[in-house]
Write a protein that holds these residues in place. Sequence first.
Motif, PDB file in Angstrom:
ATOM      1  N   LYS A 168      61.086  57.791-129.260  1.00  6.75           N
ATOM      2  CA  LYS A 168      61.652  57.316-130.518  1.00  6.75           C
ATOM      3  C   LYS A 168      60.550  57.150-131.560  1.00  6.75           C
ATOM      4  N   ASP A 169      60.858  57.547-132.783  1.00  5.81           N
ATOM      5  CA  ASP A 169      59.938  57.361-133.896  1.00  5.81           C
ATOM      6  C   ASP A 169      59.979  55.887-134.294  1.00  5.81           C
ATOM      7  N   PRO A 170      58.864  55.180-134.239  1.00  7.57           N
ATOM      8  CA  PRO A 170      58.878  53.747-134.566  1.00  7.57           C
ATOM      9  C   PRO A 170      59.268  53.459-136.013  1.00  7.57           C
ATOM     10  N   LEU A 171      59.268  54.472-136.865  1.00  6.90           N
ATOM     11  CA  LEU A 171      59.617  54.276-138.269  1.00  6.90           C
ATOM     12  C   LEU A 171      61.091  54.553-138.567  1.00  6.90           C
ATOM     13  N   ASP A 172      61.845  54.991-137.548  1.00 10.62           N
ATOM     14  CA  ASP A 172      63.213  55.459-137.778  1.00 10.62           C
ATOM     15  C   ASP A 172      64.119  54.445-138.470  1.00 10.62           C
ATOM     16  N   GLU A 173      63.947  53.173-138.193  1.00 11.52           N
ATOM     17  CA  GLU A 173      64.864  52.172-138.728  1.00 11.52           C
ATOM     18  C   GLU A 173      64.527  51.747-140.158  1.00 11.52           C
TER      19      GLU A 173
END
Length: 359
Positions: free
Chosen positions: A105-110
């Motif tokens: 998961k991209d940690p910046l997605d949210e």
Amino acid sequence: MKDSLRSKLERMVERAEEVERMLGTPAVASDGDTLRTYTQEHAALAPLVAGWKLWQQAKADVAAAEDMRNDADPSLRALAGEELASSCDRMFEAERGLLHHLAPKDPLDERNIFLEIRAAAGGDEAALFAGELYRMYARYAERRGFGVELISESGGEHGGYKQVVARVTGRGAYSRFKFESGTHRVQRVPATEASGRIHTSTVTVAILPEVEAVTEVAIDPAQLRVDTFRASGAGGQHVNKTDSAIRITHLPSGIVVECQDERSQHKNRARAMSLLAAKLLDSERSKQVAATTASRRLQVGTGDRSERIRTYNFPQTRVTDHRIELTLHRLPAIIEGDLDELLDALAHEAEAEALASLV
């Protein structure tokens, strides 16, 4: 399922069981911070554990159905065929769900994003299309329940934008928009073209994840030049008489940001600093990606007509994303903000690449 992925899943399921045991211990229950950490990890792993159980059950059902196909009773063999098909479908769906959870998961997605659109090659036609792209993204954001705030704009002489920057807010905004960075090419007959000749123009789009706190990125105030000016956009008489708009130049990198949406100079400065931090973070991430990959597929190019990630061909009502070789013949709906089919395909491709890297 590949053995390497199955082994990884088994380890993650074992970890989930370990975390569940830890949550039941007095030492963890009495420590608020530790309890919170384990609770969050358990919640993150729970969907994977549920999917693993579904996959195991479907796999067992497939094996049972295959054994039943060897039965002497013809009616049981026929039933086994139906059960085998159903079990295989359930196993496939469970496996697809597991792989989705397994993909990094991209940690910046949210995070929220800054959306920056610039007219490139094509003059007035590029500016007009920049305006249409902004409207497309704004409508899509509204469909997804995201908020859209205009940060700065520079209008084209005959409509549209030479440049427009907006902030899109809402959980998961970056995950939905992040593949839009790049050069977008439009092919159509401009309204001003008397001979009916098709023109090609380009617009660049940059999607920048918002930095949660400006302190996440080191910014030395001594390396900034701050200018104030009178906003030229909407806002009534106030913006025309007060130097409330802010332009900040980061001298080492040459990055320039501005905000003219708020009437308060302090609010504009804060928003401009947030945008600057996002640009600096994106620049650093780009360097890291360039150091580990031969090419950055989603990088914004120079805006030259030969560069593009996507083409919008109006005469053929066709949209083609060149990165995944996907063509959709529904351009009018897409321009109106119906982007899910396109963005889902890009997300699935990125997920597949991420899983391939695990194997």
